[in-house]
Design a protein around this motif. Sequence first.
Motif, PDB file in Angstrom:
ATOM      1  N   PHE A 186      12.643   2.699   1.166  1.00 22.48           N
ATOM      2  CA  PHE A 186      11.756   2.161   1.595  1.00 22.48           C
ATOM      3  C   PHE A 186      11.435   0.747   1.031  1.00 22.48           C
ATOM      4  N   THR A 187      11.444   0.695  -0.203  1.00 21.16           N
ATOM      5  CA  THR A 187      11.647  -1.036  -0.780  1.00 21.16           C
ATOM      6  C   THR A 187      12.648  -1.853  -0.401  1.00 21.16           C
ATOM      7  N   PHE A 225      -3.599   6.361   0.464  1.00 19.29           N
ATOM      8  CA  PHE A 225      -2.585   5.339   0.643  1.00 19.29           C
ATOM      9  C   PHE A 225      -1.280   5.511   1.329  1.00 19.29           C
ATOM     10  N   PHE A 226      -0.793   6.602   1.360  1.00 16.23           N
ATOM     11  CA  PHE A 226       0.345   6.812   2.209  1.00 16.23           C
ATOM     12  C   PHE A 226      -0.122   7.272   3.684  1.00 16.23           C
ATOM     13  N   PHE A 227      -0.893   8.474   3.690  1.00 12.92           N
ATOM     14  CA  PHE A 227      -1.198   9.192   5.241  1.00 12.92           C
ATOM     15  C   PHE A 227      -2.032   8.606   5.763  1.00 12.92           C
ATOM     16  N   VAL A 228      -3.133   8.283   5.268  1.00 14.29           N
ATOM     17  CA  VAL A 228      -4.290   7.533   5.860  1.00 14.29           C
ATOM     18  C   VAL A 228      -3.615   5.982   6.342  1.00 14.29           C
ATOM     19  N   SER A 229      -3.102   5.301   5.491  1.00 19.07           N
ATOM     20  CA  SER A 229      -2.631   3.816   5.793  1.00 19.07           C
ATOM     21  C   SER A 229      -1.515   4.033   7.003  1.00 19.07           C
ATOM     22  N   GLY A 230      -0.815   5.043   6.761  1.00 10.67           N
ATOM     23  CA  GLY A 230       0.283   5.523   7.731  1.00 10.67           C
ATOM     24  C   GLY A 230      -0.170   5.562   9.153  1.00 10.67           C
ATOM     25  N   THR A 262       0.711  -1.244  -0.026  1.00 10.86           N
ATOM     26  CA  THR A 262       0.161  -0.012  -0.078  1.00 10.86           C
ATOM     27  C   THR A 262       0.908   1.291   0.013  1.00 10.86           C
ATOM     28  N   LEU A 263       1.721   1.162   0.781  1.00 10.29           N
ATOM     29  CA  LEU A 263       2.779   2.526   0.884  1.00 10.29           C
ATOM     30  C   LEU A 263       3.709   2.460  -0.250  1.00 10.29           C
ATOM     31  N   PHE A 264       3.836   1.516  -0.950  1.00  6.97           N
ATOM     32  CA  PHE A 264       4.767   1.199  -2.119  1.00  6.97           C
ATOM     33  C   PHE A 264       3.999   2.198  -3.133  1.00  6.97           C
TER      34      PHE A 264
END
Length: 408
Positions: A395-396, A320-325, A280-282
């Motif tokens: 990150f990856t 996908f980044f901030f909310v999932s974060g 998701t972050l990717f």
Amino acid sequence: MLIRTKFQLSLMMFMEFFIWGAWFVTMGTFLGANLMAKDQEISLAFSTQSFGAIIAPFIVGLIADRYFNAEKILGIIHVLGALLMFGLYSATDFSGFFPILLGYMILFMPTLALVNSISFNQMNNPEKEFSVIRVWGTIGWVTAGILISFLGWDSQMGLDDGLLKYTWLMAGGVSFVLGLYSFFLPKTPPKAKSAEKFKLSEVIGLDALKLLKDRNFAIFFICSILICIPLAFYYQNASPFLTEIGLENSTGKMAMGQVSEVVFMLALPIFFSRFGVKTTLFVAMLAWAVRYLLFALGDANEGVWMLLVGIGLHGICYDFFFVSGQIYTDSHAGEKYKSSAQGMITLATYGVGMLIGFWAAGQISNYYLVNEGIHNWKSIWLIPSGISVMVLLLFTALFKKEQTKIYN
């Protein structure tokens, strides 16, 4: 929740984000067209959001959580904010504009936490109820953008006539209405007793620094700060960029980004539970890189589809980044550090990360200023795209895949 209460909270969210969207999107264009501000001055103006984010926990933690009802503080802030908005409308140069904006953002940023607090206080099941209320904030932001374009304030004729200054009056009028309306919202008394000791470390999230001992969380934390650098380019440069290249009704078209935010917010639980946190972050960071590449290659004619797709990617980039974060942070923090961890992430991203990003965006935009009011936008947008790719690779390479039990 009673239907009446749901309506009250939804209207509160609508006005809260209508106010912000009414001026924040077009501020860069306004400053360049109306006050003849330079790129560094525009970046300084946007940096007030970061200063507000840094100071906000002190206002909420020291005052709202201990002495006064949240709805009353919200009302007072928005009434004062309406007066400051009139001052911004009346400003004739940047030196008079900036201190008023700084004062306003120091007041406004805490209201984002206050409206959440008022909402959560009325909910029995926030996991299911909050999104239904919060989506009206996004609708308010979108409505403000569409209204600005409908009135022609962001058109070339509107810019020539200086009509963008009326965004401040519009935002100020709604701020005054929300200020009065707030006193009739459901009562939200302070949670902490005034006699309790105020812990600065807890308010700004220092207690949660222990979470950084976890390798994965530390990598996520660093990447969260770094990805806010290209994020700042979008907030600061998107409106001036679209206006400068001649895209008509640019503010209304930028509202498509918030529409996509609603769509991908609904898709996030399914994607997150199926593919996990790393994927998701990717995808989010990849979307940032693609978006800026599309901005670099697009134009207002045959390449307009690239611009629209880039705007539409906002939902993936943000949700996908901030909310999932935020979800990932919550799952790692546990009950003991839940509040502190969210405070730490907010301070690091909207405070430190975006402060660096706004500064960098101003310096780079000024460097690629070809003539007065004309920029080499292709070169400008390739830089945040490159930064996004580097964060993605970092990150990856370092973030190990893990199972996060969410949405089960």
